[in-house]
Write a protein that holds these residues in place. Sequence first.
Motif: not given
Length: 127
Positions: A20-23, A25-26, A32-33, A95-99
């Motif tokens: 989830l964290v890598i996605l 960001a990618a 930044l996430t 960053i976007r809210p979804e991220a």
Amino acid sequence: MAGLKTIIVLSFILAIGFLLVILSAALYKNFLTLLVVATYVIAPIPNWLCGRASSQDDFMDSGSSSIVELGRFMTGFLVVMGVALPVVLAHCDLIRPEAMIMSIIGGLLIYSTIISFTMFFHQEEEF
């Protein structure tokens, strides 16, 4: 006693958290996430270090030591920072809210897995 099933389930949850964290960001092309992973991996270290530094005396037990409380405070600070950092980054439109949502959920899964590993595989030291 923790068995093989516990290890498999906790590893699966840890992999989902990292995914989830890598996605986060990618997919949104903003890395930044990934700072959330650093805060959740570093979070248990002050608690562990301060727990080791406190002297365990069988004859004099004063309740709680100030060094242990400092370790708990620093661990709590890092956990809250791991949740608050994506919120602040999303508020500043970095960053976007979804991220942000994916990063927070993934980070909490990572931290809960780390705590679960230490809880299931904690061995008492006997003299």
